[in-house]
Enzyme design. Structure first.
Site, short mmCIF file in Angstrom:
data_model
loop_
_atom_site.label_atom_id
_atom_site.label_comp_id
_atom_site.label_asym_id
_atom_site.label_seq_id
_atom_site.Cartn_x
_atom_site.Cartn_y
_atom_site.Cartn_z
N HIS A 1 0.37 -1.36 0.04
CA HIS A 1 0.08 -0.21 0.23
C HIS A 1 0.82 1.33 0.01
CE1 HIS A 1 -4.11 -1.91 0.35
NE2 HIS A 1 -3.19 -2.60 1.06
N ASP B 1 -0.11 6.46 -3.30
CA ASP B 1 -1.06 6.41 -4.40
C ASP B 1 -1.78 7.51 -5.65
OD1 ASP B 1 -1.71 4.01 -3.09
OD2 ASP B 1 -3.44 4.51 -2.19
#
Length: 442
Positions: free
Chosen positions: A145, A175
Site C-alpha cells: 500500500h 497512491d
C-alpha cells in the site's frame, strides 16, 4: 438522486477535450479509479470492468463512468472482453504484473489480435499499467500500500517530527500523486504522440518511481544548503528528520493552536513576509507582556526554541476567527486551518451553502485544472453544480450498464446478450432476469 454516470456538464458534451475517447478500466483500488475519473470528467467514455454477480463495488471514484460485469474465466466472457478492448483507445490495468497477460490480454496479444476469434488487433491502444512497486525486482509481485511504496521511494524517511518516527501523509503521496497523476500524464502523452504516429504504446507507471519524481524538488534540495535559510529539507536520517526549513524545523513554517482550539498555519519563509508576520503579531499583542522577536534573527537557529515558544503563546492568546480577521488580506502567509466542512463553505470559490454542509451533504471536489473554453463536466455535489443539481451518487452498481455498453461498443443483440448471461459470462441490469428464468426452468 443524480446518477454518477449522468452528471451535468458545464459545456456541451461534444466540446469536452476527451470526447470520443473510449477507455476500459479494470476495477481496482483508488489509484486506478482516480485515473478513470479524471478522464471521464473531461469527456472520455470510461467503462469499468466489474465481476459477474457482484452486488457492490466500494469504489467511490466512479462518477461519469459506466459499469459492465464480465467474467474473463469463461470463454465467452474472455471473448467479450477482447471485443471491448479491440474498440478501446485506453486500457487501465491496475493489477500486479502478468495478471492480464495470463488471460491473454497483455499488450502483445492486444496488438496482434485474436484472429481465430475474428477479433482484429488494436495497435492504437494506449495500454496503461499502474502498479505500486516497480514491475521488476524483489518486490514486483508483493502486496503493498501507499506507506510501503513511499517507504521504498526514500520519501517516508523524510516525513515526520524531529526525534520521532517517520509519518506518512495518509495515502496521497504514493497512491494519487506518484500513481494516479503520473499515470494520467503518461496516458495523455501517449495519446498526443499517437496523433502523430497513429500508434499506441504501453505506459508504465509505478508508485515508487512516480512518488520520487513528484518529489524531485525535495530530493534534489536535500543535497543542498541555502546560504541564508540553511537546510530546506532533511536527508532522511533520524538525526536530520524534522530539522529543515520546510519539514518542521523552522518556527515560521508550522501550525499553531489558538485560544478556542482551532489552528493557524504559518508559512512566512521570505524575509519580507516574516517581517509582516512579526509586525502584525506585535501590533495585535501590544498590551501583552510577550517579548517580541526581531525580524533580523529569523535564521539564527539557536533562537528557534524561543521563537517557537513566542509563536505558541501568541496564537494561544486569541481565537482562530480573531486571527483570521487580523491576517486576511496581508502578506504574512498566515491563514486558518479549515476542517473538511469549513473548507467546503469558505475555503473554495464558489463555496457550498452552510445549510447543505450542516445537513451532511457530500461535497465533491471540482475537476482541475479549469479549461477556459472546454471545462470538465460539472460533478453533481460540487459547488459549481449549484444546489438544484441533486445529490452525488458515490457508488456505481456492478454491471449497471452491461447491456447498453455491449450494444454500443461491439453491436451485440439481445439474443446474444441473453446467451452470454445464461452462460454466466456477463451480468448486469436486466440480464440477471434471464438467469433467474433459466434456474426456474431447471
Amino acid at each position: 438522486m443524480v446518477s454518477s454516470s449522468s452528471s451535468s456538464s458545464s459545456s456541451p458534451s461534444s466540446s469536452l477535450p476527451l470526447t470520443g475517447l473510449k477507455v476500459v478500466e479494470f476495477a481496482g483500488l483508488a489509484p486506478g479509479p482516480m485515473v478513470g475519473l479524471v478522464l471521464a470528467d473531461f469527456g472520455a467514455d470510461v467503462i469499468r470492468i466489474d465481476k459477474v454477480g457482484a452486488a457492490l463495488n466500494a469504489d467511490g471514484l466512479c462518477r461519469g463512468k459506466r459499469s459492465i460485469a464480465v467474467d474473463p474465466k469463461t470463454g465467452e466472457g474472455l471473448r467479450t472482453l477482447r471485443r471491448l478492448i479491440a474498440k478501446a483507445d485506453v486500457l487501465i490495468d491496475p493489477f500486479r504484473p502478468n495478471v492480464l497477460e495470463r488471460l491473454g490480454l497483455g499488450p502483445a496479444e492486444v496488438e496482434k489480435g485474436w484472429k481465430e476469434e475474428g477479433i482484429e488487433g488494436n495497435a492504437r491502444l494506449v495500454y496503461a499499467r499502474l502498479t505500486g512497486f516497480q514491475r521488476t525486482g524483489p518486490y514486483a509481485n508483493m502486496a503493498g500500500h501507499d506507506i510501503n511504496y513511499i517507504a521504498l521511494s526514500g520519501l517516508l524517511s523524510m516525513l515526520g517530527p524531529r526525534g520521532g518516527a517517520p509519518q506518512p501523509p495518509i495515502n496521497l503521496l504514493g497512491d494519487f500523486a506518484g500513481g494516479s497523476l503520473i499515470c494520467l500524464i503518461g496516458i495523455l502523452l501517449a495519446l498526443l504522440e499517437r496523433s502523430k504516429s497513429g500508434k499506441g504504446q504501453v505506459v508504465e507507471a509505478d508508485m515508487v518511481t512516480g512518488a520520487r519524481y513528484v518529489a524531485s524538488f525535495l530530493l534534489l534540495t536535500s543535497y543542498l544548503e541555502h546560504p541564508s535559510w540553511g537546510k530546506v529539507v532533511n536527508n532522511g536520517t533520524d538525526e536530520e528528520r524534522g530539522t529543515g526549513m520546510l519539514d518542521g524545523g523552522a518556527p515560521w513554517y508550522g501550525v499553531y493552536r489558538c485560544k478556542d482550539g482551532g489552528w493557524m498555519s504559518v508559512g512566512a519563509i521570505e524575509p519580507q513576509f516574516y517581517s509582516a508576520l512579526l509586525s502584525i503579531l506585535k501590533e495585535s499583542l501590544s498590551s501583552s507582556s510577550l517579548s517580541h522577536p526581531s525580524p533580523a534573527d529569523q535564521h539564527k537557529k539557536d533562537g528557534w526554541p524561543a521563537l517557537t515558544q513566542y509563536l505558541t503563546d501568541a496564537f494561544l492568546s486569541k481565537s482562530r476567527s480573531e486571527w483570521e480577521n487580523i491576517f486576511v488580506n496581508t502578506d504574512a502567509c498566515c491563514v486558518p486551518v479549515l476542517t473538511r466542512d469549513e473548507a467546503a463553505v469558505s475555503g473554495i470559490t464558489p463555496g457550498r451553502s452552510q445549510d447543505l454542509v450542516d445537513g451532511g451533504e457530500t461535497v465533491v471536489p471540482s475537476p482541475a485544472p479549469r479549461l477556459a473554453r472546454t471545462p470538465a463536466k460539472v460533478a453533481a455535489g460540487s459547488p459549481e453544480a449549484g444546489e438544484d443539481e441533486g445529490e452525488y451518487e458515490a457508488l456505481l452498481p456492478c454491471g449497471e450498464h452491461t447491456r447498453e455498453v455491449l450494444k454500443e461498443w461491439v453491436g451485440l443483440g439481445e439474443d446474444e446478450m441473453t446467451a452470454l448471461a445464461r452462460s454466466r459470462a456477463i451480468s448486469g441490469d436486466g440480464l440477471e432476469v434471464e438467469e433467474d428464468n433459466l434456474k426456474s426452468k431447471l
